[in-house]
Design a protein around this motif. Sequence first.
Motif, PDB file in Angstrom:
ATOM      1  N   TRP A   8       9.055  43.150 -14.448  1.00 54.44           N
ATOM      2  CA  TRP A   8       8.401  42.643 -13.385  1.00 54.44           C
ATOM      3  C   TRP A   8       7.197  43.542 -13.166  1.00 54.44           C
ATOM      4  CZ3 TRP A   8       7.080  37.761 -12.375  1.00 54.44           C
ATOM      5  CH2 TRP A   8       7.964  36.629 -12.175  1.00 54.44           C
ATOM      6  N   GLU A   9       8.061  44.932 -13.015  1.00 51.80           N
ATOM      7  CA  GLU A   9       6.932  46.336 -13.153  1.00 51.80           C
ATOM      8  C   GLU A   9       6.053  46.004 -14.218  1.00 51.80           C
ATOM      9  OE1 GLU A   9       8.107  50.692 -12.922  1.00 51.80           O
ATOM     10  OE2 GLU A   9       9.516  49.595 -12.268  1.00 51.80           O
ATOM     11  N   THR A  25       7.189  38.637 -20.483  1.00 46.50           N
ATOM     12  CA  THR A  25       6.388  39.617 -19.335  1.00 46.50           C
ATOM     13  C   THR A  25       4.947  39.298 -19.895  1.00 46.50           C
ATOM     14  OG1 THR A  25       8.581  41.265 -19.678  1.00 46.50           O
ATOM     15  CG2 THR A  25       6.164  42.385 -19.261  1.00 46.50           C
ATOM     16  N   ARG A  83      13.292  33.760  -9.274  1.00 41.36           N
ATOM     17  CA  ARG A  83      14.473  34.174  -9.711  1.00 41.36           C
ATOM     18  C   ARG A  83      15.254  33.020 -10.126  1.00 41.36           C
ATOM     19  NH1 ARG A  83      15.986  36.677  -4.269  1.00 41.36           N
ATOM     20  NH2 ARG A  83      13.700  37.853  -5.147  1.00 41.36           N
ATOM     21  N   VAL A 122       3.072  39.654  -6.779  1.00 39.36           N
ATOM     22  CA  VAL A 122       4.247  39.869  -7.853  1.00 39.36           C
ATOM     23  C   VAL A 122       5.147  39.684  -7.565  1.00 39.36           C
ATOM     24  CG1 VAL A 122       4.694  42.333  -7.967  1.00 39.36           C
ATOM     25  CG2 VAL A 122       4.601  40.825 -10.168  1.00 39.36           C
ATOM     26  N   MET A 127       3.446  36.687 -18.440  1.00 36.13           N
ATOM     27  CA  MET A 127       2.580  36.902 -16.834  1.00 36.13           C
ATOM     28  C   MET A 127       1.444  37.887 -16.611  1.00 36.13           C
ATOM     29  SD  MET A 127       4.103  35.876 -13.683  1.00 36.13           S
ATOM     30  CE  MET A 127       4.999  34.674 -14.237  1.00 36.13           C
ATOM     31  N   GLU A 138       8.215  36.794  -8.967  1.00 30.43           N
ATOM     32  CA  GLU A 138       9.767  36.941  -9.177  1.00 30.43           C
ATOM     33  C   GLU A 138      10.825  36.547  -8.398  1.00 30.43           C
ATOM     34  OE1 GLU A 138      12.049  41.380  -8.995  1.00 30.43           O
ATOM     35  OE2 GLU A 138      10.336  41.436  -8.796  1.00 30.43           O
ATOM     36  N   SER A 153       8.340  47.010 -22.194  1.00 30.50           N
ATOM     37  CA  SER A 153       8.486  45.734 -21.140  1.00 30.50           C
ATOM     38  C   SER A 153      10.569  45.973 -21.315  1.00 30.50           C
ATOM     39  CB  SER A 153       8.176  44.896 -20.848  1.00 30.50           C
ATOM     40  OG  SER A 153       8.539  44.055 -22.909  1.00 30.50           O
ATOM     41  N   ILE A 169      11.837  37.932 -17.020  1.00 34.39           N
ATOM     42  CA  ILE A 169      10.618  39.414 -17.486  1.00 34.39           C
ATOM     43  C   ILE A 169      11.364  40.099 -16.807  1.00 34.39           C
ATOM     44  CG2 ILE A 169       7.923  38.703 -16.147  1.00 34.39           C
ATOM     45  CD1 ILE A 169       9.146  36.246 -16.038  1.00 34.39           C
TER      46      ILE A 169
END
Length: 320
Positions: free
Chosen positions: A21-22, A113, A93, A85, A116, A89, A13, A19
Amino acid sequence: MNLYRSVRAVAESSGDDAIDWESAAEAAKAATDPGSIALTAAEREAYARDVRDARAGVREVSGLEFDVPETVEIQNRHHWIDANVATFERIMRTLETHANTGAFPGVARTVNTGTMTVLLSFLGRNVLGQYDPLLLADSPQDDHALYFVQPNILNAADTLAVDSDRFRRWIAYHEVTHAAEFGAAPWLSEHLEQRMEDGIATLSHGSFDRKAFRELDAAMTVVEGYAELLMDHAFDGEYEDLRRKLDERRQGRGPLQQLFRRLLGLGLKRRQYERGKDFFEHIAAARDLETASLVWEGPEYLPSHDELDAPETWIRRVER
């Protein structure tokens, strides 16, 4: 499932946010069997029929003017993770904007990460259906959506030893009741968003906005309770056995699954169901469904946290 690929995605990550997110989405999908959505034409029509019947039934008993979202998807578990997801996010935020990652931001990002990833994977394996109001979406014109996670519905029906067609229909009715609420109250999304943003913003500064969270909890209790009231009147069959078996299955899970449920607030959601249902059953018995539907006239008609436990107080206030 590929646990190695999942761990690697978390370990790699990157970025500037708290985080990645991808990577969280990639890792969650790698750790989760997607399941099959190979449906026959008859099975697809059954989903469509359930949604149409639910819309008609809920409209008839509630008198609310609403429609179901244009986006109605039959998903596998990976589809659900991809769809949600972005929602996570958006919700995070505000918190990320103020987050302090400390002296080791890369380590904090990896831990966040990974956390999550576990939550997305757990939910992806357990969510049955979802009405998604797309809270905090960038555009107010973004359409709401209705999802059915086919492999989870089949797995739950099999585990509970209930007819899968009847179980699917029950899920459809429940999610359409939520479409009725948000359709009848265009202001509801903004009301929930504002309280979420206020609460998260204060948390990010190390404080706790009790008022914002109490108002958010009260509003969500109304959403869940009113849906239960409509289900009682609109669903064309008995379903107490379905609810009882589902509750027994949740309570019978292992300690790790119980921990995840507590972390995700799923026990709180059950309490909201029960408290909201008690409130609306009292209103419907003392007055009628039309009076119960007044909650969607505007935010000022929502019961307060205290009124949820004293429905006669709410009745006196709105009937003045």
